[in-house]
Design a protein around this motif. Structure first.
Motif, PDB file in Angstrom:
ATOM      1  N   GLU A 104       0.835  -1.216   0.000  1.00 41.83           N
ATOM      2  CA  GLU A 104       0.000   0.000   0.000  1.00 41.83           C
ATOM      3  C   GLU A 104       0.865   1.259   0.000  1.00 41.83           C
ATOM      4  O   GLU A 104       0.530   2.254  -0.649  1.00 41.83           O
ATOM      5  CB  GLU A 104      -0.942  -0.019   1.218  1.00 41.83           C
ATOM      6  N   ASN A 105       1.962   1.215   0.738  1.00 41.06           N
ATOM      7  CA  ASN A 105       2.887   2.356   0.719  1.00 41.06           C
ATOM      8  C   ASN A 105       3.407   2.595  -0.700  1.00 41.06           C
ATOM      9  O   ASN A 105       3.514   3.729  -1.149  1.00 41.06           O
ATOM     10  CB  ASN A 105       4.069   2.087   1.657  1.00 41.06           C
ATOM     11  N   ILE A 106       3.700   1.493  -1.385  1.00 47.10           N
ATOM     12  CA  ILE A 106       4.292   1.614  -2.726  1.00 47.10           C
ATOM     13  C   ILE A 106       3.249   2.091  -3.747  1.00 47.10           C
ATOM     14  O   ILE A 106       3.571   2.866  -4.648  1.00 47.10           O
ATOM     15  CB  ILE A 106       4.910   0.268  -3.150  1.00 47.10           C
ATOM     16  N   THR A 107       2.008   1.620  -3.605  1.00 47.55           N
ATOM     17  CA  THR A 107       1.004   1.997  -4.618  1.00 47.55           C
ATOM     18  C   THR A 107       0.494   3.429  -4.417  1.00 47.55           C
ATOM     19  O   THR A 107      -0.126   3.986  -5.323  1.00 47.55           O
ATOM     20  CB  THR A 107      -0.208   1.037  -4.599  1.00 47.55           C
ATOM     21  N   LEU A 108       0.796   4.016  -3.255  1.00 49.78           N
ATOM     22  CA  LEU A 108       0.264   5.356  -2.953  1.00 49.78           C
ATOM     23  C   LEU A 108       0.550   6.389  -4.053  1.00 49.78           C
ATOM     24  O   LEU A 108      -0.382   7.043  -4.548  1.00 49.78           O
ATOM     25  CB  LEU A 108       0.811   5.818  -1.599  1.00 49.78           C
ATOM     26  N   ARG A 121      -1.415  -2.789  -7.835  1.00 50.42           N
ATOM     27  CA  ARG A 121      -0.864  -3.840  -6.954  1.00 50.42           C
ATOM     28  C   ARG A 121       0.175  -4.731  -7.670  1.00 50.42           C
ATOM     29  O   ARG A 121       1.252  -4.965  -7.114  1.00 50.42           O
ATOM     30  CB  ARG A 121      -1.993  -4.668  -6.342  1.00 50.42           C
ATOM     31  N   PRO A 122      -0.128  -5.232  -8.887  1.00 47.41           N
ATOM     32  CA  PRO A 122       0.911  -6.046  -9.554  1.00 47.41           C
ATOM     33  C   PRO A 122       2.210  -5.267  -9.756  1.00 47.41           C
ATOM     34  O   PRO A 122       3.301  -5.839  -9.659  1.00 47.41           O
ATOM     35  CB  PRO A 122       0.276  -6.407 -10.906  1.00 47.41           C
ATOM     36  N   LEU A 123       2.100  -3.957 -10.017  1.00 45.44           N
ATOM     37  CA  LEU A 123       3.306  -3.141 -10.193  1.00 45.44           C
ATOM     38  C   LEU A 123       4.092  -3.069  -8.881  1.00 45.44           C
ATOM     39  O   LEU A 123       5.325  -3.118  -8.861  1.00 45.44           O
ATOM     40  CB  LEU A 123       2.938  -1.722 -10.657  1.00 45.44           C
ATOM     41  N   ALA A 124       3.344  -2.965  -7.767  1.00 49.19           N
ATOM     42  CA  ALA A 124       3.990  -2.906  -6.451  1.00 49.19           C
ATOM     43  C   ALA A 124       4.694  -4.226  -6.142  1.00 49.19           C
ATOM     44  O   ALA A 124       5.813  -4.234  -5.613  1.00 49.19           O
ATOM     45  CB  ALA A 124       2.951  -2.588  -5.375  1.00 49.19           C
ATOM     46  N   ALA A 137       4.751  -8.047   0.812  1.00 56.41           N
ATOM     47  CA  ALA A 137       3.749  -7.069   0.374  1.00 56.41           C
ATOM     48  C   ALA A 137       2.782  -6.668   1.479  1.00 56.41           C
ATOM     49  O   ALA A 137       2.413  -5.495   1.591  1.00 56.41           O
ATOM     50  CB  ALA A 137       2.985  -7.625  -0.821  1.00 56.41           C
ATOM     51  N   ASP A 138       2.377  -7.637   2.298  1.00 55.74           N
ATOM     52  CA  ASP A 138       1.325  -7.337   3.269  1.00 55.74           C
ATOM     53  C   ASP A 138       1.859  -7.113   4.684  1.00 55.74           C
ATOM     54  O   ASP A 138       1.107  -7.136   5.651  1.00 55.74           O
ATOM     55  CB  ASP A 138       0.276  -8.469   3.236  1.00 55.74           C
ATOM     56  N   ALA A 160       6.627   5.255  -9.640  1.00 50.08           N
ATOM     57  CA  ALA A 160       5.847   6.165 -10.490  1.00 50.08           C
ATOM     58  C   ALA A 160       6.757   6.782 -11.551  1.00 50.08           C
ATOM     59  O   ALA A 160       7.972   6.842 -11.385  1.00 50.08           O
ATOM     60  CB  ALA A 160       5.216   7.246  -9.625  1.00 50.08           C
ATOM     61  N   GLN A 161       6.168   7.205 -12.636  1.00 46.01           N
ATOM     62  CA  GLN A 161       6.950   7.847 -13.699  1.00 46.01           C
ATOM     63  C   GLN A 161       7.222   9.286 -13.295  1.00 46.01           C
ATOM     64  O   GLN A 161       6.319  10.112 -13.288  1.00 46.01           O
ATOM     65  CB  GLN A 161       6.170   7.821 -15.025  1.00 46.01           C
TER      66      GLN A 161
END
Lengths: 238, 188
Positions: A104-108, A121-124, A137-138, A160-161
């Motif tokens: 979740e931190n990564i997808t933020l 999520r798959p990207l994370a 991950a969790d 992120a880009q």
């Protein structure tokens, strides 16, 4: 056009007898696809340079441009927007959100960019794998070691880009193999078109950069360019 | 390392011609130590004289393979078992150069340090690029050795720079002239 440009930037900290010239008349350009390493002893102005480049601090003189925008002419709101959309930070203080899992931190940042959670999520998970954290991950930040948290922060910064990636000693708490994985990740991001600035005191990490600049007492004393002539080494003789 | 031990190590894999030895020697050091075939045959001649290799009958193509002898194997085992001593390695020209720069009037020592650091960094960048390109383990380990050496040199140069900043030259007493010493001795 340069993604980052510093034009004659100076920055002073403190006042009165405690005044410290952190940066003095520094000019620097970083183009897309270019990684610059900044080296120098403690107190040479490395972190100040990075903070100014990322719009986290303001110059006393000169100007800082990100993607052609003069940061000193921007409102606080505009500055916040450019920090969020154009700049990726890998700083020593991790700033992970304790109530969110690693994934979740990564997808933020992706969610803030409007990417759906289903796609994010798959990207994370992939980003976690790249920093050798499969299966984490969790987990929440307090369920991970300092080095593992650092790798999550790095994955978040690089997922992120972003046009500009700023990294301050990103491999600090990591063993050499994981540190190298992080540099490989940063290098890939830059090769994909981002501009990168890496502050480090480790020569072997700086060597991943296209150009290395050396700071001393707030000024650039050298960059890894052509060799000087023999005469210039004997300046004191004249 | 001597070429003779390198050749013995290659011959331990099986008999080889001179050209094969040259190619495999360069391959195993990633081309960092180029040899000419003359050096290979001169070394093979000495190894044969010392009983460490043996020349075999010439092939139809007129090439003569060499094989390692038991004495050669013993020599090779001894080489692997013996650590390198610092005294066996060449003197560090850079350290000597800096020591002389400090004591030579008119030399900007910090500029000498900085110039070397930039050059060391460029080498480090080149080695790192080669490492990123990947390769076989022996070559990667040779590359890593060069990376570690550059890194150590860079750290040492950082140390030199901070030592120079702190350095306050002591006033060296004027050396007594030889003639004066002789006169003083005569007086005594």
């Amino acid at each position: 056009m340069s993604v980052l440009e510093l034009r004659g930037v100076s920055r002073t900290h403190g006042s009165g007898a405690n005044v410290v010239q952190a940066l003095h008349n520094v000019s620097l350009r970083v183009s897309p696809g270019e990684l610059i390493a900044v080296m120098g002893p403690s107190g040479s102005g490395k972190s100040t340079l990075l903070n100014l480049a990322g719009g986290l601090d303001a110059a006393d003189a000169g100007s800082v441009h990100v993607d052609g925008h003069d940061l000193s002419r921007m409102s606080r709101k505009e500055l916040a927007r450019i920090r969020r959309t154009s700049v990726g930070y890998v700083f020593q203080n991790l700033n992970l959100i304790p109530s969110l899992t690693a994934a979740e931190n990564i997808t933020l940042p992706l969610e803030l960019d409007g990417v759906s959670l289903r796609k994010a999520r798959p990207l994370a998970l992939n980003a976690l794998s790249e920093v050798d954290l499969d299966g984490f991950a969790d987990r929440f930040p307090d369920e991970m070691s300092g080095g593992q948290q650092q790798r999550v922060a790095i994955a978040r910064a690089l997922i992120a880009q972003r046009r500009l990636v700023l990294a301050d000693e990103p491999t600090g708490a990591l063993d050499s193999a994981t540190g190298e994985a992080v540099l490989r990740l940063l290098r890939t991001k830059v090769d994909e078109g981002a501009a990168g600035v890496l502050v480090t005191h480790e020569a072997r990490h700086a060597a991943w950069a296209d150009r290395v600049i050396f700071l001393r007492d707030g000024s650039i004393v050298d960059s890894s360019g052509p060799l000087p002539s023999a005469d210039s080494l004997l300046t004191a003789r004249a | 390392m001597s070429i003779r031990h390198g050749l013995l190590a290659l011959l331990e894999r099986g008999s080889r011609y001179g050209y094969q030895l040259r190619a495999e020697f360069e391959e195993s050091t990633g081309g960092t130590w180029p040899l000419n075939v003359g050096q290979v045959y001169t070394t093979l001649g000495r190894l044969e004289r010392d009983g460490l290799v043996r020349g075999m009958p010439e092939s139809d193509g007129g090439q003569r393979p060499y094989e390692i002898t038991d004495a050669g194997r013993a020599e090779l085992a001894l080489w692997f078992a013996t650590p390198l001593s610092q005294a066996d390695r060449p003197r560090d020209e850079l350290a000597i150069k800096l020591a002389l720069a400090i004591t030579t009037p008119g030399v900007d020592v910090r500029a000498v340090v900085q110039t070397q650091r930039s050059a060391t960094m460029r080498s480090l960048q080149e080695f790192t690029k080669l490492k990123q390109a990947g390769g076989e383990l022996p070559w990667l380990l040779v590359l890593e050795a060069m990376i570690f050496q550059c890194e150590a040199e860079s750290r040492w140069l950082d140390h030199c720079e901070s030592a120079l900043v702190r350095h306050r030259p002591t006033v060296t007493p004027v050396t007594q002239h030889i003639d004066e010493r002789v006169t003083a001795d005569e007086r005594a």
